[in-house]
Design a protein around this motif. Structure first.
Motif, PDB file in Angstrom:
ATOM      1  N   ILE A   1       1.175  -0.813   0.011  1.00 12.79           N
ATOM      2  CA  ILE A   1       0.501  -0.201   0.124  1.00 12.79           C
ATOM      3  C   ILE A   1       0.764   0.926  -0.084  1.00 12.79           C
ATOM      4  CG2 ILE A   1      -1.308   1.385   1.080  1.00 12.79           C
ATOM      5  CD1 ILE A   1      -2.717  -0.726   2.023  1.00 12.79           C
ATOM      6  N   VAL A   2       1.833   1.481   1.165  1.00  9.89           N
ATOM      7  CA  VAL A   2       2.911   2.429   1.094  1.00  9.89           C
ATOM      8  C   VAL A   2       3.099   2.472  -0.594  1.00  9.89           C
ATOM      9  CG1 VAL A   2       4.854   3.550   2.050  1.00  9.89           C
ATOM     10  CG2 VAL A   2       2.970   2.226   3.696  1.00  9.89           C
ATOM     11  N   THR A   3       3.965   1.549  -1.074  1.00 10.15           N
ATOM     12  CA  THR A   3       4.563   1.925  -2.320  1.00 10.15           C
ATOM     13  C   THR A   3       3.469   2.263  -3.173  1.00 10.15           C
ATOM     14  OG1 THR A   3       5.917   0.189  -1.521  1.00 10.15           O
ATOM     15  CG2 THR A   3       5.829   0.513  -3.767  1.00 10.15           C
ATOM     16  N   LYS A   4       2.035   2.039  -3.102  1.00  8.54           N
ATOM     17  CA  LYS A   4       1.540   2.660  -4.215  1.00  8.54           C
ATOM     18  C   LYS A   4       1.077   3.765  -3.715  1.00  8.54           C
ATOM     19  CE  LYS A   4      -0.401  -1.557  -6.694  1.00  8.54           C
ATOM     20  NZ  LYS A   4       0.238  -2.921  -5.896  1.00  8.54           N
ATOM     21  N   LEU A   5       1.186   4.359  -3.076  1.00  7.58           N
ATOM     22  CA  LEU A   5       0.630   5.449  -2.786  1.00  7.58           C
ATOM     23  C   LEU A   5       1.808   5.984  -3.349  1.00  7.58           C
ATOM     24  CD1 LEU A   5      -0.804   5.003   0.767  1.00  7.58           C
ATOM     25  CD2 LEU A   5      -1.775   5.992  -1.155  1.00  7.58           C
TER      26      LEU A   5
ATOM     27  N   VAL B   1      -2.571  11.585 -11.352  1.00  8.49           N
ATOM     28  CA  VAL B   1      -2.365  11.332 -10.150  1.00  8.49           C
ATOM     29  C   VAL B   1      -3.514  10.308 -10.151  1.00  8.49           C
ATOM     30  CG1 VAL B   1      -2.701  12.121  -7.546  1.00  8.49           C
ATOM     31  CG2 VAL B   1      -1.370  13.902 -10.012  1.00  8.49           C
ATOM     32  N   HIS B   2      -3.368   9.271  -9.272  1.00 11.48           N
ATOM     33  CA  HIS B   2      -4.186   8.135  -9.560  1.00 11.48           C
ATOM     34  C   HIS B   2      -4.976   7.487  -7.973  1.00 11.48           C
ATOM     35  CE1 HIS B   2      -2.789   7.893 -13.544  1.00 11.48           C
ATOM     36  NE2 HIS B   2      -1.599   8.262 -12.945  1.00 11.48           N
ATOM     37  N   THR B   3      -5.784   7.138  -8.090  1.00 10.56           N
ATOM     38  CA  THR B   3      -6.930   6.168  -6.482  1.00 10.56           C
ATOM     39  C   THR B   3      -6.181   5.030  -6.756  1.00 10.56           C
ATOM     40  OG1 THR B   3      -8.466   5.236  -7.493  1.00 10.56           O
ATOM     41  CG2 THR B   3      -8.557   7.145  -6.396  1.00 10.56           C
ATOM     42  N   ILE B   4      -5.592   4.834  -5.507  1.00 12.08           N
ATOM     43  CA  ILE B   4      -5.016   3.135  -5.432  1.00 12.08           C
ATOM     44  C   ILE B   4      -5.947   2.171  -4.961  1.00 12.08           C
ATOM     45  CG2 ILE B   4      -2.848   4.106  -4.822  1.00 12.08           C
ATOM     46  CD1 ILE B   4      -3.002   2.513  -2.514  1.00 12.08           C
ATOM     47  N   ASP B   5      -7.364   2.408  -4.516  1.00 12.54           N
ATOM     48  CA  ASP B   5      -8.083   1.435  -3.936  1.00 12.54           C
ATOM     49  C   ASP B   5      -7.796   0.370  -3.834  1.00 12.54           C
ATOM     50  OD1 ASP B   5     -10.596   3.873  -5.380  1.00 12.54           O
ATOM     51  OD2 ASP B   5      -9.726   3.445  -7.214  1.00 12.54           O
TER      52      ASP B   5
ATOM     53  N   HIS C   1      -5.971  -6.866   5.662  1.00 11.73           N
ATOM     54  CA  HIS C   1      -5.646  -6.554   6.666  1.00 11.73           C
ATOM     55  C   HIS C   1      -5.797  -4.947   6.567  1.00 11.73           C
ATOM     56  CE1 HIS C   1      -4.089  -9.993   8.091  1.00 11.73           C
ATOM     57  NE2 HIS C   1      -3.435 -10.326   7.041  1.00 11.73           N
ATOM     58  N   TYR C   2      -5.620  -4.106   5.238  1.00 15.62           N
ATOM     59  CA  TYR C   2      -5.393  -2.525   5.216  1.00 15.62           C
ATOM     60  C   TYR C   2      -6.245  -2.252   4.212  1.00 15.62           C
ATOM     61  CZ  TYR C   2      -1.805  -2.957   8.716  1.00 15.62           C
ATOM     62  OH  TYR C   2      -0.735  -3.727   9.568  1.00 15.62           O
ATOM     63  N   ARG C   3      -6.672  -1.101   3.530  1.00 19.41           N
ATOM     64  CA  ARG C   3      -7.740  -0.618   2.891  1.00 19.41           C
ATOM     65  C   ARG C   3      -7.073   0.859   2.823  1.00 19.41           C
ATOM     66  NH1 ARG C   3     -13.781  -1.331   2.854  1.00 19.41           N
ATOM     67  NH2 ARG C   3     -14.065  -0.718   4.887  1.00 19.41           N
ATOM     68  N   SER C   4      -7.240   1.281   1.550  1.00 23.28           N
ATOM     69  CA  SER C   4      -6.475   3.171   1.281  1.00 23.28           C
ATOM     70  C   SER C   4      -7.478   3.137  -0.115  1.00 23.28           C
ATOM     71  CB  SER C   4      -5.302   2.915   1.380  1.00 23.28           C
ATOM     72  OG  SER C   4      -4.751   4.334   1.192  1.00 23.28           O
ATOM     73  N   ARG C   5      -7.165   3.788  -0.217  1.00 21.22           N
ATOM     74  CA  ARG C   5      -8.213   4.692  -1.302  1.00 21.22           C
ATOM     75  C   ARG C   5      -7.180   6.085  -1.908  1.00 21.22           C
ATOM     76  NH1 ARG C   5     -11.658   9.203  -3.515  1.00 21.22           N
ATOM     77  NH2 ARG C   5     -10.510  10.505  -0.375  1.00 21.22           N
TER      78      ARG C   5
END
Ligand code: FMN
Length: 437
Positions: free
Chosen positions: A166-170, A194-198, A203-207
């Motif tokens: 997630i951190v990398t995708k953000l 600039v993109h969402t990662i959805d 264990h975790y979720r992030s938009r």
């Protein structure tokens, strides 16, 4: 891997006042809050051309001795301890080249927050940020965050895989060149880049996207210290620098070989990750003087074993307060730092707890380095050559301006005169400096 030169980093055990009752620490017990001594440390390390400073962290007050916090509070053991990302920002402001690597535990910070903090640190340092990725080791810390206990050791690493993804995708949610700042059209940022990662994980979720914008390094440098089998695999797959605490030259070499084999299985070249070995040199003008200091420390440690055992229990989650000091160490296990315990047990052999704990970390860490600056520089160069290693992580448990100067103005020039460490930074970014040799 080393050619002729090796890398140096500093392991700061929290900007705490751990050494407050030791000589040469000035008025640290009154002045610690402003972090001035630790900022002077950062300036000194930069003068000595260290790759980075790693700010260790733990997020709890120890209670692994008679189920009480007393010994930890009375002796200033890892408490009080400041939030490392705040101190990292202050260090960023007083340096220009030094890499700055705070610790953020995966159980305590949400991945979005970690991506944002480390990304911002990379921006304000112009590309010198890293992140010491730890999974935590104490249920006492978990309880500060509303959990009863930490997940099991290996599960923590499974969760960390997802977390890092997630951190990398953000960090990647901003394509290079997304900020166009075109004054003619009045467009600052190209929305198409600039993109969402959805991200919907187990264990975790992030938009996403990350609202702090892109980082100079693209992604801050990942530091890790996985010691167990699972931890090493994690580090071998993801870390760009590994900090290791193995006891003795053979174990240091064994660890490196193992990590390199695991890296190869992930298709990584060994030189893409710098493995640094923890050391705590004891320096004096002559080797005889340094040996005397080491002997005095051993004698003092023998008289103060409770504190040493409590500190060790703090990282291994074991309460040694009821243990028989004069019985063999025996079999121990932990859901905390498995590697620290394994290395301790290996070295302890059939010794009693007293015999094993007295020298543990008293005169050295991975190896003992005791002598004049020139003698220790020679030893360090020889060991790196013998193990074909990447470098050292220096840690002192008596941080003061004087002890820091013994390293930066005594030992480092002796290493530089041998041509085994850098005399000037090659690059602006931390990653590039790590990869420079
Ligand atoms: C040099 C070094 C620095 C470490 N720094 C931290 C730290 O700041 N915070 C932390 O929670 N754990 C820290 N650890 C512990 C590691 O994250 C890891 O838990 C430990 O090496 C045991 O490995 P394992 O988790 O694979 O059992 C450090 C370990 C080493 C060897």
């Amino acid at each position: 891997m080393s050619a002729e030169k090796f890398h140096l980093a500093w392991f700061l055990q929290g900007s705490s006042i751990q050494a407050w009752n030791q000589p040469w620490t000035g008025n640290i017990s009154e002045e610690w809050m402003t972090a001035d001594m630790f900022l002077d440390l950062a300036r000194s390390l930069e003068r000595a051309c260290f790759d980075y400073i790693l700010l260790e962290d733990s997020i709890y007050v120890g209670q692994n001795w008679k189920n009480s916090r007393d010994i930890f509070l009375e002796n200033g053991m890892s408490v009080p301890r400041q939030e490392p990302t705040v101190v990292a920002s202050l260090m960023a402001a007083v340096t220009r080249h030094l890499g700055i690597v705070p610790t953020l535990s995966t159980f305590a910070y949400h991945p979005y927050l970690t991506a944002r903090i480390t990304g911002t640190l990379d921006q304000v340092t112009s590309g010198r940020a890293g992140w010491n990725l730890v999974t935590g080791s104490s249920d006492l810390a978990a309880q500060n965050f509303g959990m009863d206990k930490l997940p099991e050791h290996d599960t923590r690493y499974d969760m960390a895989e997802e977390y890092l993804d997630i951190v990398t995708k953000l960090w990647d949610s901003w394509e290079p060149g997304a900020i166009i700042a075109d004054r003619k059209t009045g467009v600052l940022t190209d929305p198409k880049r600039v993109h969402t990662i959805d991200y919907e994980g187990q264990h975790y979720r992030s938009r996403g996207p990350l609202n702090s914008g892109p980082c100079p390094q693209g992604r801050p440098v990942i530091a890790q210290a996985g010691g167990s089998g699972r931890g090493r695999s994690f580090a071998a797959q993801h870390a760009e620098t590994i900090v290791a605490h193995m006891k003795g030259v053979d174990q240091m070499k064994f660890y490196q070989d193992d990590v390199h084999a695991k890296m190869a299985a992930f298709g990584r070249a060994p030189e893409s990750c710098k493995i640094l070995h923890l050391v705590a040199p004891i320096l004096a003008e002559t080797t005889q003087d340094a040996n005397e200091i080491a002997q005095r420390r051993l004698a003092a440690a023998g008289k103060n074993l409770d504190v040493k055992l409590a500190q060790f229990g703090w990282s291994t989650n074991i309460d040694f307060s009821g243990a028989d000091l004069d019985a063999p160490v025996g079999v121990l296990s932990t859901n905390g730092h498995q590697q620290s315990l394994a290395q301790f047990l290996r070295k302890a052999g059939k010794n009693t707890l007293r015999e094993a704990m007295t020298p543990y970390g008293t005169t050295g860490m991975s190896v003992d380095l005791i002598g004049s600056p020139d003698a220790v520089a020679g030893q360090m160069a020889e060991i790196m050559q013998e193990i074909d290693g990447d470098g050292y992580l220096i840690a002192l448990n008596n941080v003061s301006r004087k002890s820091v100067s013994e390293i930066t103005d005594g030992l480092i020039p002796a290493l530089q005169q041998r041509g085994v460490v850098r005399r000037a930074y090659e690059h602006q970014h931390l990653r590039d400096n790590l990869l420079a040799f």
